[in-house]
Motif scaffolding. Structure first.
Motif, PDB file in Angstrom:
ATOM      1  N   GLU A  23       0.827  -1.206   0.000  1.00 27.59           N
ATOM      2  CA  GLU A  23       0.000   0.000   0.000  1.00 27.59           C
ATOM      3  C   GLU A  23       0.862   1.256   0.000  1.00 27.59           C
ATOM      4  O   GLU A  23       0.543   2.242  -0.685  1.00 27.59           O
ATOM      5  CB  GLU A  23      -0.927  -0.003   1.213  1.00 27.59           C
TER       6      GLU A  23
ATOM      7  N   ASP B  94     -14.475  -6.559   2.083  1.00 26.83           N
ATOM      8  CA  ASP B  94     -14.012  -5.168   2.067  1.00 26.83           C
ATOM      9  C   ASP B  94     -12.655  -5.033   1.371  1.00 26.83           C
ATOM     10  O   ASP B  94     -12.422  -4.078   0.619  1.00 26.83           O
ATOM     11  CB  ASP B  94     -13.935  -4.631   3.495  1.00 26.83           C
TER      12      ASP B  94
ATOM     13  N   THR C  60     -11.819  -2.994  -2.118  1.00 25.10           N
ATOM     14  CA  THR C  60     -10.704  -2.055  -2.264  1.00 25.10           C
ATOM     15  C   THR C  60      -9.889  -2.395  -3.503  1.00 25.10           C
ATOM     16  O   THR C  60      -9.431  -1.498  -4.234  1.00 25.10           O
ATOM     17  CB  THR C  60      -9.812  -2.084  -1.012  1.00 25.10           C
TER      18      THR C  60
ATOM     19  N   GLU D 284     -11.496  -1.021  -6.478  1.00 23.58           N
ATOM     20  CA  GLU D 284     -11.277   0.434  -6.554  1.00 23.58           C
ATOM     21  C   GLU D 284      -9.872   0.757  -7.066  1.00 23.58           C
ATOM     22  O   GLU D 284      -9.690   1.706  -7.848  1.00 23.58           O
ATOM     23  CB  GLU D 284     -11.508   1.057  -5.176  1.00 23.58           C
TER      24      GLU D 284
END
Length: 377
Positions: A85, A145, A149, A152
């Motif tokens: 990330e 979830d 992500t 996205e």
């Protein structure tokens, strides 16, 4: 700089080993990966090394998961994703690595929610009689979830690049899987239909591409999943999907049958799905469904004992509701020598296509001293 170059060369060697281009013994392979991970850790301020650290931690997690160490794999992928990330914003390539890691993490988290064929074990989620534990449910929600992500992240990349379009389509498939495992059947179908559309567009854009076989395989998987999930949709969900243009034409006959099984009359099916009365009648006449039933009697020990054929069997039927089929079976059972008598407890469960969780039955009825025959469970 020399040290960094050495680390990158070590990573290149690992990439060859990982792909099979360079052979190593299992012990040497594991030692090389550990050495690489240790060598990458000091370069916390270097985006490429940080991204590679996330990627190689994901490799280690995959090894642990394959060895049956799910807890170790999850802890390792957590650390890997933190690094991925941090690096994702520096390069589309790093973002792609991050998105793939998110999807893998979701798959490993949700593992207890799927069966051996990677199909939902508890398609009705919390409505299931023997559903997932609270811990498994929480892990499934986190998996959903994380996968959302990933969608996205892929959607934020340049969609003129077919690699990114394919990654987004794949992520949508995984999101549909995660939603189906939690019982969100309508939303799962919507994402699967969106993924199917994406893969078809990729095939149309370049049918000769090397990835075309992969796209066709994905379309086959989505087709099977859609047929499975359709059986768990209420008529309201079918109408909602049809209204949104998310119910493929090829599935309309099955949608019509699904509505009829639930007890919706032909005029209501036609109105809800935007079809002509004759279309609905024809679909019901030519599209059979498999009714699967099981009668059980409760013994003195409190356990349910399954009766033998014909009270545990299946048959193809057309244009009949689950209640119609069950009613005929009930009349036959009550008048048969296999009926346990007025003081006994017994029940009947009837499914579409295959027996499974009692909560997934299209018709359920229990009878006994405290539950008259006319009262469904």
């Amino acid at each position: 700089m020399v040290q960094r170059d050495a680390v990158l060369r070590l990573d290149e060697r690992w990439a060859r080993v990982r792909s099979g281009a360079e052979h190593t013994e299992p012990g040497e392979r594991e030692r090389l990966l550990d050495e690489l991970i240790g060598a990458l850790r000091p370069f916390a301020d270097d985006p490429r090394c940080t991204a590679l650290l996330g990627l190689r931690l994901a490799d280690r997690a995959a090894v642990r998961f394959a060895a049956g160490d799910r807890a170790g794999a999850l802890a390792t992928i957590e650390e890997g994703l933190r690094n991925s990330e941090r690096a994702a914003g520096h390069s589309p390539e790093f973002a792609r690595w991050y998105a793939r890691g998110l999807i893998n993490h979701g798959v490993w988290l949700s593992w207890p929610l799927s069966d051996g064929a990677r199909l939902p074990k508890h398609p009705l989620g919390p409505a299931s009689g023997e559903g997932p534990s609270a811990m498994e449910w929480a892990a499934g929600e986190r998996a959903r979830d994380l996968t959302r992500t990933a969608v996205e992240v892929w959607a934020g990349l340049d969609q003129r690049d077919p690699v990114n379009r394919r990654g987004l389509a794949q992520a949508k498939v995984f999101l549909g899987d995660r939603l189906a495992e939690l019982g969100f059947a309508e939303e799962a179908v919507a994402w699967a239909v969106a993924a199917e559309s994406d893969f078809r567009q990729l095939l149309l854009a370049d049918p000769a591409a090397e990835e075309s076989a992969e796209a066709e395989e994905a379309l086959d998987h989505i087709g099977r999943q859609l047929e499975l999930r359709l059986r768990f949709l209420t008529f309201g969900s079918l109408v909602s999907l049809r209204t949104q243009g998310l119910l493929p034409e090829r599935l309309l006959p099955r949608a019509v049958v699904a509505a009829r099984i639930q007890g919706v009359a032909e005029p209501g099916i036609a109105a809800g799905l935007g079809l002509g009365a004759e279309q609905v009648r024809t679909m019901l006449e030519v599209t059979p469904w498999l009714a699967v039933w099981r009668f059980e009697v409760r013994g003195p020990d409190g356990l349910w004992n399954v009766l033998e054929h014909p009270w545990h069997s299946a048959t193809e039927v057309r244009n009949r509701t689950a209640k119609d089929v069950a009613g005929e079976l009930l009349r036959g059972f009550v008048d048969s020598a296999d009926h346990p008598g007025e003081g006994a407890q017994w029940r009947v469960l009837l499914w579409w296509h295959e027996e499974g969780d009692p909560a997934g039955a299209k018709y359920r009825l229990a009878a006994g001293p405290d539950t008259p025959l006319t009262t469904p469970s």
